[in-house]
Design a protein around this motif. Structure first.
Motif, short mmCIF file in Angstrom:
data_model
loop_
_atom_site.label_atom_id
_atom_site.label_comp_id
_atom_site.label_asym_id
_atom_site.label_seq_id
_atom_site.Cartn_x
_atom_site.Cartn_y
_atom_site.Cartn_z
N LYS A 243 0.83 -1.22 0.00
CA LYS A 243 0.00 0.00 0.00
C LYS A 243 0.87 1.27 0.00
CE LYS A 243 -4.33 1.40 2.10
NZ LYS A 243 -5.25 1.14 3.22
N PRO A 244 1.92 1.33 0.86
CA PRO A 244 2.76 2.54 0.82
C PRO A 244 3.37 2.77 -0.57
CG PRO A 244 3.22 1.29 2.80
CD PRO A 244 2.31 0.44 1.98
N THR A 245 3.73 1.70 -1.27
CA THR A 245 4.32 1.87 -2.60
C THR A 245 3.27 2.41 -3.57
OG1 THR A 245 5.90 0.12 -2.22
CG2 THR A 245 5.44 0.64 -4.51
N ALA A 246 2.08 1.83 -3.53
CA ALA A 246 1.02 2.29 -4.44
C ALA A 246 0.72 3.77 -4.18
CB ALA A 246 -0.24 1.45 -4.23
N LEU A 247 0.66 4.14 -2.91
CA LEU A 247 0.35 5.53 -2.59
C LEU A 247 1.49 6.46 -2.99
CD1 LEU A 247 -1.53 5.18 0.79
CD2 LEU A 247 -2.39 6.20 -1.32
N ALA A 248 2.72 5.96 -2.85
CA ALA A 248 3.86 6.79 -3.23
C ALA A 248 3.77 7.15 -4.71
CB ALA A 248 5.16 6.04 -2.95
#
Ligand code: AR6
Length: 334
Positions: free
Chosen positions: A268-273
């Motif tokens: 999720k953090p990667t997708a949001l980044a």
């Protein structure tokens, strides 16, 4: 992840170079300087004597001796004198000079303390902002992993004023999500079960009305994947892959994995980044997140903070990470 904020004792960091917050004599002192000299042993001081000091805002390099780090980059931050004496420029220069030296010595991993924020009295919230902005700028143009090492808890308890806004936003949403009446929760659960708000095909699948053939047909016509949407949006924005992954604080290896695997499922953090790097409006950010199988949840502080920044069209990933860090959340990026 190219920039990481960690809480640690810098003398224990296994990196190519650690940075020392020294004074102009380079002959040792208290704080992190004292700790580094104690851990490195007397040979460090002997080499420092050969350097003949260092001006404020500049940096010099030595070996690491008994430290796990190969090098020590000694830099001198400004003494805080109220903020009108060029302190900010000097602090930026201390970070930049250290990063340039690290680059010249082919360092791939570098750890910084929060320069000037101890004995030299630079307000910690402002010192952290200068550090994050300056390192962030540098990393847009260079491949390096930089750790900002925060020693004491107070150092990252970022000024309440700076984050009062975010705190209020979190309170509204987080508390709302946790204080629903039982009746509202029950109604929500029932409407989710009955498929309200779902596309008809999903509702059919939920209801078990699909035949096996229909299932196979759907599997053959999957929607655009996360990787496909990401690459399409990069092209639409007219930016290069490198501009995108750097802005997302994601390293090249992870990006190539996503690029080459059409069904790659990022965290999720990667997708949001990536949503932040692409400066997507909230709706599009939701779509991209959805492609990876996630949604913004108002029961999660992490989600509420990132949503706040996207809703306010503030796409500075380092500022977002500062806020996440201040609220003890994991950071955006790889
Ligand atoms: N690891 C990481 N950070 C540390 C550590 C450690 N082991 N120890 C302290 N810090 P300071 P300055 C943090 O005072 O303000 C020296 O005497 C600390 O909590 O070390 O640039 C020099 O010789 C603080 O947030 O450096 C100079 O005379 C940050 O490191 C003068 O102090 C910097 O605090 C330099 O002052």
């Amino acid at each position: 992840m190219p920039l990481q904020i960690v809480r640690n004792d810098i003398t224990t960091m296994k990196v190519d170079a650690i940075v020392n917050a020294a004074n102009e004599s380079l002959l040792g002192g208290g704080g992190v300087d004292g700790a580094i000299h104690r851990a490195a042993g007397p040979d460090l001081l002997a080499e420092c004597r050969t350097l003949h000091g260092c001006q404020t805002g500049q940096a010099k390099i030595t070996k690491g001796y008994r430290l796990p780090a190969r090098y020590v980059i000694h830099t001198v931050g400004p003494v805080w004198r109220g903020g009108q004496q060029g302190e900010r420029e000097l602090l930026i220069s201390a970070y930049r000079s250290s990063l340039e030296l690290a680059l010249a010595h082919r360092c791939e991993t570098v750890a910084f303390p929060l320069i000037s924020s101890g004995v030299y009295g630079y307000p910690k919230d402002q010192a952290l902002k200068v550090a994050v902005d300056t390192i962030g700028d540098f990393l847009l143009a260079h491949d390096m992993t930089v750790y900002l090492v925060i020693f004491d808890r107070a150092a990252y308890a970022i000024g309440e004023k700076l984050f009062a806004d975010i705190a209020a936003w979190i309170d509204d949403r987080y508390v709302d999500a946790h204080t629903d009446s039982r009746e509202t929760q029950y109604r929500r659960a029932m409407s989710a079960q009955s498929g309200v708000g779902m596309p008809a095909s999903c509702a059919a699948a939920e209801a078990g009305e699909d035949t096996f053939e229909q299932l196979i047909a759907r599997l053959n016509q999957l929607d655009e994947s996360f990787s496909q949407m990401l690459l399409r949006k990069i092209d639409e924005r007219g930016i290069t892959d490198a501009q995108c992954y750097k802005k997302a604080n994601i390293d090249r290896k992870l990006f190539s994995k996503i690029r080459s695997d059409v069904h790659y499922k990022p965290s999720k953090p990667t997708a949001l980044a990536f949503a932040v790097a692409l400066e997507l409006p909230l709706e599009e950010a939701r779509d991209l997140l959805g492609k990876a199988g996630y949604a913004f949840s108002h029961a999660s502080k992490f989600d509420v903070i990132v949503e706040y920044f996207i809703a306010h069209r503030n796409y500075d990933i380092f500022e977002i990470n500062e806020a996440l860090f201040a609220f003890d959340q994991s950071l955006l990026g790889g």
